[in-house]
Design a protein around this motif. Sequence first.
Motif, short mmCIF file in Angstrom:
data_model
loop_
_atom_site.label_atom_id
_atom_site.label_comp_id
_atom_site.label_asym_id
_atom_site.label_seq_id
_atom_site.Cartn_x
_atom_site.Cartn_y
_atom_site.Cartn_z
N GLY A 233 0.85 -0.92 0.26
CA GLY A 233 -0.51 0.11 0.41
C GLY A 233 0.78 1.57 0.02
O GLY A 233 0.82 1.88 -0.64
N PRO A 234 1.70 1.83 0.63
CA PRO A 234 3.07 3.38 0.85
C PRO A 234 3.65 2.95 -0.61
O PRO A 234 3.37 3.69 -1.03
N CYS A 235 4.14 1.84 -0.91
CA CYS A 235 4.96 1.67 -2.16
C CYS A 235 3.57 2.38 -3.33
O CYS A 235 4.30 2.71 -4.28
N PHE A 236 2.49 1.65 -3.05
CA PHE A 236 2.05 2.33 -4.64
C PHE A 236 1.37 4.05 -4.05
O PHE A 236 1.60 4.17 -5.32
N ARG A 237 0.88 4.60 -3.57
CA ARG A 237 0.89 5.76 -2.87
C ARG A 237 2.23 6.64 -3.14
O ARG A 237 2.06 7.24 -4.10
N ILE A 238 3.10 5.96 -2.90
CA ILE A 238 4.55 6.35 -3.16
C ILE A 238 4.03 6.55 -4.94
O ILE A 238 3.88 8.02 -5.86
N ILE A 239 4.21 5.92 -5.79
CA ILE A 239 4.40 5.49 -7.23
C ILE A 239 3.27 6.43 -7.62
O ILE A 239 2.97 6.48 -8.63
N GLN A 240 2.22 5.84 -6.76
CA GLN A 240 0.68 7.49 -7.35
C GLN A 240 0.68 9.15 -7.24
O GLN A 240 1.04 9.28 -8.75
N THR A 241 2.15 8.81 -6.48
CA THR A 241 2.24 10.52 -5.94
C THR A 241 2.69 10.93 -6.91
O THR A 241 3.51 12.16 -7.63
N HIS A 242 3.85 9.80 -7.32
CA HIS A 242 4.86 10.20 -8.58
C HIS A 242 3.79 10.75 -10.26
O HIS A 242 5.04 11.80 -10.95
N PHE A 243 3.60 9.71 -10.51
CA PHE A 243 2.37 10.40 -11.58
C PHE A 243 1.83 11.70 -11.79
O PHE A 243 1.65 12.23 -13.20
N ALA A 244 1.16 12.25 -10.79
CA ALA A 244 0.90 13.22 -10.07
C ALA A 244 1.55 14.31 -10.38
O ALA A 244 2.10 15.05 -10.04
N ARG A 245 1.67 14.55 -12.08
CA ARG A 245 2.80 15.73 -12.34
C ARG A 245 2.40 17.13 -12.08
O ARG A 245 3.29 17.85 -11.74
N GLN A 246 1.07 17.34 -11.59
CA GLN A 246 0.69 18.87 -11.82
C GLN A 246 0.07 18.95 -10.18
O GLN A 246 -0.83 18.82 -10.17
N ASN A 247 1.08 17.68 -9.42
CA ASN A 247 0.36 17.99 -8.02
C ASN A 247 -1.02 17.48 -8.10
O ASN A 247 -2.03 17.62 -6.79
N ASN A 248 -2.02 16.56 -9.39
CA ASN A 248 -3.21 16.02 -8.70
C ASN A 248 -3.67 14.96 -8.67
O ASN A 248 -3.64 14.25 -9.24
N VAL A 249 -2.77 14.84 -7.25
CA VAL A 249 -3.02 13.60 -6.88
C VAL A 249 -4.99 12.71 -6.77
O VAL A 249 -5.03 11.51 -6.59
N GLY A 250 -4.87 13.00 -6.02
CA GLY A 250 -6.85 12.86 -6.44
C GLY A 250 -7.21 12.86 -7.94
O GLY A 250 -8.24 11.88 -7.60
N ASP A 251 -7.01 13.49 -8.80
CA ASP A 251 -7.36 12.99 -10.65
C ASP A 251 -7.11 11.96 -10.16
O ASP A 251 -7.53 10.79 -10.85
N VAL A 252 -5.62 11.24 -9.77
CA VAL A 252 -4.85 9.88 -10.36
C VAL A 252 -5.50 8.94 -9.93
O VAL A 252 -5.43 7.85 -10.37
N ALA A 253 -5.87 9.09 -8.61
CA ALA A 253 -6.56 8.19 -7.42
C ALA A 253 -7.24 7.88 -7.74
O ALA A 253 -8.14 6.52 -8.30
#
Length: 474
Positions: A233-253
């Motif tokens: 879980g924590p590892c995936f959150r790090i990768i998911q945050t990496h994808f959010a280039r424009q700090n759009n973590v919520g949209d990516v999630a």
Amino acid sequence: MLSRQQFGLVPCTLHAPPQPFFGCGSRRARHVIVSGIANKARDKQQKQPVLKVTGITQLSNGKAQHFGSAGNSIEERHEAEPSTSVTNKNITDVLKGLILPVGYPDSVTPDYLAYQLWAVPAHITGWMGSSLITSSLLAAVGLKAGAGIAAAGAASIRWITKDGIGALGRLLVSAGRGGTIFDEDPKRWRLIAEGFTTTGRALEIATAVFPQNFVLLAGLGNFTKAVGKGMGGPCFRIIQTHFARQNNVGDVAAKEQVWEVVAQLIGLGLSIALLNGIEATGDPTNAVWAWVVIQSVHVVLRFKSLSMVQLPSLNQKRSCVLINAFLEGQQLPDVRNGNAQEVLLANPVNCAPRVQFGCTVSTAFNASNQTEQVLALAQLYHSEQYMLVWRDCRGQVLLQNTAAPIDMLRALWQAGWLAQQGIQNATEDNLQQSLDVMQTDFDAFLHAVETAGWDTSRIVIRSKGDRFTAIADS
């Protein structure tokens, strides 16, 4: 200044290697206070001025032990541990809006889609494997056609026991302090988590063959899966945050949920067809062999999806790749190629140059002349935030409490130079020469790293946590 013999170092030859005296210490937090008088800083092209060290004090388990000209003494001292309308869109736009973050591709990193294209079939096979396991578990506890109320009650008790044991696994991971290790190498730990999950599923599917051991196998399987989930879980959150280039973590999630649900529906549909086929054979153990094949494909797909992730941060493994390329006079790999050269499952401390950060004084030096060795090393590195020693082609780094990630990268660079020169056991002269070269060339290396597209503001290198404090008298 101490002679080389007092320092405990002799020139390295193939026939007479020097006696080792450095080693890594315990994981318990300790602090070392180095006291001395510092001269003015030298020019880069000149020798380091001598730091006259008068003694050291090491704090461990509430006790402070002093080594120096005044002799040894013990004293007690305690220290705390440290919306847009759909009607005006064509079908393609509608599908993109459902599964891709707003603003794609500019709103995510370039590796986002490649990761998802491998992650989706991994999710599908994951759900298919889960369906086979559920079928086997239900058969093992007696919920077959025609089972009575008594069988259902016994099955419920077994199922609750299984879930209770699994809860212990979640508690173990949640209460642990290992979360910081995921930040440095999330891809590696995600694969390790996949190994735990696969082991847990194997134990659960084995209940189809050994139903009499249901509680043991299912309980251990659920426990192991819970550990894997707690790590993944924590590892995936790090990768998911990496994808959010424009700090759009919520949209990516949110879009990640869409990918997973689509994969779940496909996986469940295929599972129904597969289970019907297994039931037609009349042999429930066929589900075990079907699971082995599906889980094997699932692990391969998970590996491929993680290999698509291109992290621009500098961890120890990727830093080693860049340092080695620079020292060999090669063009530094960009983020994509650098991540491709990173061995996902490799332990960072085993990547060349091999370096362990956060070693302690008490175990890094010979007990016989520990004070002399520490003071000589402090004299050598007084202008740095670390002290590196090199023995048996392996570096051991003692860090000051003020050391920043960039200082750890400097130590790694120095170790890389020693390794490239083929030095097995560094003498004092070797350490001085490597330190001079590092201080001269490090800025050029850092510039080359930034030019290649790496983020030098995100250096994540893990240490064991042991630090020392240097105090210079005015």
